[in-house]
Design a protein around this motif. Structure first.
Motif, PDB file in Angstrom:
ATOM      1  N   LEU A  50       0.833  -1.204   0.000  1.00 39.14           N
ATOM      2  CA  LEU A  50       0.000   0.000   0.000  1.00 39.14           C
ATOM      3  C   LEU A  50       0.864   1.249   0.000  1.00 39.14           C
ATOM      4  O   LEU A  50       0.605   2.203  -0.752  1.00 39.14           O
ATOM      5  CB  LEU A  50      -0.926  -0.016   1.218  1.00 39.14           C
ATOM      6  CG  LEU A  50      -1.854   1.177   1.382  1.00 39.14           C
ATOM      7  CD1 LEU A  50      -2.910   1.168   0.293  1.00 39.14           C
ATOM      8  CD2 LEU A  50      -2.506   1.154   2.742  1.00 39.14           C
ATOM      9  N   GLU A  51       1.909   1.244   0.802  1.00 38.91           N
ATOM     10  CA  GLU A  51       2.817   2.382   0.876  1.00 38.91           C
ATOM     11  C   GLU A  51       3.540   2.586  -0.455  1.00 38.91           C
ATOM     12  O   GLU A  51       3.689   3.717  -0.926  1.00 38.91           O
ATOM     13  CB  GLU A  51       3.813   2.154   2.011  1.00 38.91           C
ATOM     14  CG  GLU A  51       4.738   3.322   2.279  1.00 38.91           C
ATOM     15  CD  GLU A  51       6.107   3.141   1.661  1.00 38.91           C
ATOM     16  OE1 GLU A  51       6.794   4.168   1.472  1.00 38.91           O
ATOM     17  OE2 GLU A  51       6.490   2.003   1.366  1.00 38.91           O
ATOM     18  N   ALA A  52       3.969   1.497  -1.091  1.00 44.10           N
ATOM     19  CA  ALA A  52       4.665   1.599  -2.378  1.00 44.10           C
ATOM     20  C   ALA A  52       3.721   2.134  -3.454  1.00 44.10           C
ATOM     21  O   ALA A  52       4.104   3.000  -4.264  1.00 44.10           O
ATOM     22  CB  ALA A  52       5.223   0.248  -2.788  1.00 44.10           C
ATOM     23  N   ASN A  53       2.487   1.652  -3.464  1.00 45.19           N
ATOM     24  CA  ASN A  53       1.506   2.150  -4.435  1.00 45.19           C
ATOM     25  C   ASN A  53       1.200   3.620  -4.188  1.00 45.19           C
ATOM     26  O   ASN A  53       1.046   4.398  -5.133  1.00 45.19           O
ATOM     27  CB  ASN A  53       0.223   1.325  -4.370  1.00 45.19           C
ATOM     28  CG  ASN A  53       0.386  -0.055  -4.960  1.00 45.19           C
ATOM     29  OD1 ASN A  53       1.297  -0.305  -5.736  1.00 45.19           O
ATOM     30  ND2 ASN A  53      -0.482  -0.966  -4.564  1.00 45.19           N
ATOM     31  N   TYR A  54       1.100   4.004  -2.921  1.00 43.89           N
ATOM     32  CA  TYR A  54       0.824   5.398  -2.581  1.00 43.89           C
ATOM     33  C   TYR A  54       1.963   6.301  -3.071  1.00 43.89           C
ATOM     34  O   TYR A  54       1.720   7.350  -3.672  1.00 43.89           O
ATOM     35  CB  TYR A  54       0.643   5.529  -1.068  1.00 43.89           C
ATOM     36  CG  TYR A  54       0.358   6.935  -0.616  1.00 43.89           C
ATOM     37  CD1 TYR A  54      -0.907   7.481  -0.745  1.00 43.89           C
ATOM     38  CD2 TYR A  54       1.367   7.716  -0.055  1.00 43.89           C
ATOM     39  CE1 TYR A  54      -1.170   8.776  -0.330  1.00 43.89           C
ATOM     40  CE2 TYR A  54       1.114   8.999   0.367  1.00 43.89           C
ATOM     41  CZ  TYR A  54      -0.145   9.534   0.234  1.00 43.89           C
ATOM     42  OH  TYR A  54      -0.395  10.808   0.636  1.00 43.89           O
ATOM     43  N   ASP A  55       3.211   5.875  -2.824  1.00 47.76           N
ATOM     44  CA  ASP A  55       4.357   6.668  -3.285  1.00 47.76           C
ATOM     45  C   ASP A  55       4.376   6.775  -4.803  1.00 47.76           C
ATOM     46  O   ASP A  55       4.659   7.842  -5.356  1.00 47.76           O
ATOM     47  CB  ASP A  55       5.670   6.051  -2.800  1.00 47.76           C
ATOM     48  CG  ASP A  55       5.922   6.311  -1.321  1.00 47.76           C
ATOM     49  OD1 ASP A  55       5.248   7.207  -0.754  1.00 47.76           O
ATOM     50  OD2 ASP A  55       6.788   5.620  -0.748  1.00 47.76           O
ATOM     51  N   LYS A  56       4.069   5.677  -5.480  1.00 47.76           N
ATOM     52  CA  LYS A  56       4.068   5.690  -6.950  1.00 47.76           C
ATOM     53  C   LYS A  56       2.992   6.639  -7.475  1.00 47.76           C
ATOM     54  O   LYS A  56       3.253   7.433  -8.382  1.00 47.76           O
ATOM     55  CB  LYS A  56       3.823   4.274  -7.469  1.00 47.76           C
ATOM     56  CG  LYS A  56       3.871   4.169  -8.972  1.00 47.76           C
ATOM     57  CD  LYS A  56       3.611   2.748  -9.434  1.00 47.76           C
ATOM     58  CE  LYS A  56       3.563   2.716 -10.946  1.00 47.76           C
ATOM     59  NZ  LYS A  56       3.165   1.407 -11.456  1.00 47.76           N
ATOM     60  N   LYS A  57       1.802   6.575  -6.923  1.00 46.28           N
ATOM     61  CA  LYS A  57       0.714   7.475  -7.362  1.00 46.28           C
ATOM     62  C   LYS A  57       1.060   8.923  -7.044  1.00 46.28           C
ATOM     63  O   LYS A  57       0.756   9.823  -7.826  1.00 46.28           O
ATOM     64  CB  LYS A  57      -0.606   7.087  -6.680  1.00 46.28           C
ATOM     65  CG  LYS A  57      -1.125   5.733  -7.058  1.00 46.28           C
ATOM     66  CD  LYS A  57      -1.609   5.713  -8.474  1.00 46.28           C
ATOM     67  CE  LYS A  57      -2.185   4.346  -8.794  1.00 46.28           C
ATOM     68  NZ  LYS A  57      -2.599   4.207 -10.159  1.00 46.28           N
ATOM     69  N   LEU A  58       1.698   9.163  -5.907  1.00 47.89           N
ATOM     70  CA  LEU A  58       2.083  10.511  -5.533  1.00 47.89           C
ATOM     71  C   LEU A  58       3.107  11.068  -6.517  1.00 47.89           C
ATOM     72  O   LEU A  58       3.007  12.221  -6.944  1.00 47.89           O
ATOM     73  CB  LEU A  58       2.633  10.518  -4.111  1.00 47.89           C
ATOM     74  CG  LEU A  58       2.883  11.876  -3.469  1.00 47.89           C
ATOM     75  CD1 LEU A  58       1.571  12.636  -3.322  1.00 47.89           C
ATOM     76  CD2 LEU A  58       3.543  11.700  -2.113  1.00 47.89           C
ATOM     77  N   GLU A  59       4.080  10.237  -6.918  1.00 44.00           N
ATOM     78  CA  GLU A  59       5.081  10.666  -7.890  1.00 44.00           C
ATOM     79  C   GLU A  59       4.439  10.920  -9.254  1.00 44.00           C
ATOM     80  O   GLU A  59       4.782  11.889  -9.934  1.00 44.00           O
ATOM     81  CB  GLU A  59       6.183   9.607  -8.011  1.00 44.00           C
ATOM     82  CG  GLU A  59       7.079   9.534  -6.801  1.00 44.00           C
ATOM     83  CD  GLU A  59       8.036   8.352  -6.860  1.00 44.00           C
ATOM     84  OE1 GLU A  59       8.029   7.630  -7.878  1.00 44.00           O
ATOM     85  OE2 GLU A  59       8.782   8.164  -5.892  1.00 44.00           O
ATOM     86  N   ASP A  60       3.509  10.048  -9.652  1.00 45.46           N
ATOM     87  CA  ASP A  60       2.815  10.245 -10.931  1.00 45.46           C
ATOM     88  C   ASP A  60       2.008  11.540 -10.922  1.00 45.46           C
ATOM     89  O   ASP A  60       2.000  12.290 -11.903  1.00 45.46           O
ATOM     90  CB  ASP A  60       1.895   9.067 -11.231  1.00 45.46           C
ATOM     91  CG  ASP A  60       2.656   7.792 -11.534  1.00 45.46           C
ATOM     92  OD1 ASP A  60       3.876   7.878 -11.775  1.00 45.46           O
ATOM     93  OD2 ASP A  60       2.024   6.708 -11.518  1.00 45.46           O
ATOM     94  N   THR A  61       1.353  11.812  -9.809  1.00 38.72           N
ATOM     95  CA  THR A  61       0.563  13.044  -9.702  1.00 38.72           C
ATOM     96  C   THR A  61       1.468  14.265  -9.730  1.00 38.72           C
ATOM     97  O   THR A  61       1.160  15.263 -10.403  1.00 38.72           O
ATOM     98  CB  THR A  61      -0.261  13.028  -8.398  1.00 38.72           C
ATOM     99  OG1 THR A  61      -1.068  11.861  -8.387  1.00 38.72           O
ATOM    100  CG2 THR A  61      -1.138  14.250  -8.292  1.00 38.72           C
ATOM    101  N   ALA A  62       2.590  14.201  -9.038  1.00 37.27           N
ATOM    102  CA  ALA A  62       3.531  15.323  -9.031  1.00 37.27           C
ATOM    103  C   ALA A  62       4.098  15.559 -10.426  1.00 37.27           C
ATOM    104  O   ALA A  62       4.231  16.703 -10.862  1.00 37.27           O
ATOM    105  CB  ALA A  62       4.655  15.062  -8.034  1.00 37.27           C
ATOM    106  N   ALA A  63       4.405  14.482 -11.160  1.00 33.27           N
ATOM    107  CA  ALA A  63       4.926  14.621 -12.519  1.00 33.27           C
ATOM    108  C   ALA A  63       3.867  15.219 -13.444  1.00 33.27           C
ATOM    109  O   ALA A  63       4.176  16.058 -14.289  1.00 33.27           O
ATOM    110  CB  ALA A  63       5.388  13.271 -13.038  1.00 33.27           C
ATOM    111  N   THR A  64       2.623  14.829 -13.268  1.00 31.25           N
ATOM    112  CA  THR A  64       1.533  15.355 -14.085  1.00 31.25           C
ATOM    113  C   THR A  64       1.336  16.844 -13.813  1.00 31.25           C
ATOM    114  O   THR A  64       1.129  17.637 -14.743  1.00 31.25           O
ATOM    115  CB  THR A  64       0.230  14.602 -13.804  1.00 31.25           C
ATOM    116  OG1 THR A  64       0.450  13.212 -14.029  1.00 31.25           O
ATOM    117  CG2 THR A  64      -0.899  15.076 -14.680  1.00 31.25           C
ATOM    118  N   LEU A  65       1.417  17.238 -12.541  1.00 31.97           N
ATOM    119  CA  LEU A  65       1.249  18.644 -12.192  1.00 31.97           C
ATOM    120  C   LEU A  65       2.415  19.490 -12.712  1.00 31.97           C
ATOM    121  O   LEU A  65       2.225  20.662 -13.048  1.00 31.97           O
ATOM    122  CB  LEU A  65       1.116  18.805 -10.679  1.00 31.97           C
ATOM    123  CG  LEU A  65      -0.172  18.257 -10.069  1.00 31.97           C
ATOM    124  CD1 LEU A  65      -0.131  18.386  -8.552  1.00 31.97           C
ATOM    125  CD2 LEU A  65      -1.388  18.966 -10.632  1.00 31.97           C
TER     126      LEU A  65
END
Length: 75
Positions: A50-65
């Motif tokens: 869950l933590e790894a998925n959360y970090d991955k989604k957070l990085e994807d969101t930051a890259a998109t922004l």
């Protein structure tokens, strides 16, 4: 005369009974402890995923922004 050492052999020893009961209890407890440890390991693995998925989604969101303002400047 009867030999006293043979007579003492049949006297119930409370320490032996307690030790035997403890051994039986520990043998019964061992599979339950193994099960609980395996469940705890599965739970911890799930938390780590869950933590790894959360970090991955957070990085994807930051890259998109970060990409969005670049596209607005180019337009």
């Amino acid at each position: 005369m009867a030999d006293d050492t043979n007579a003492n052999r049949f006297v119930p020893d409370p320490q032996r009974r307690i030790a035997a009961a403890t051994a039986i209890g520990m043998n019964a407890l061992k599979p339950m402890m193994h099960f609980q440890v395996s469940m705890l390991r599965m739970w911890a693995d799930g938390i780590e995923r869950l933590e790894a998925n959360y970090d991955k989604k957070l990085e994807d969101t930051a890259a998109t922004l970060e990409e969005a303002p670049d596209k607005e400047r180019a337009a």
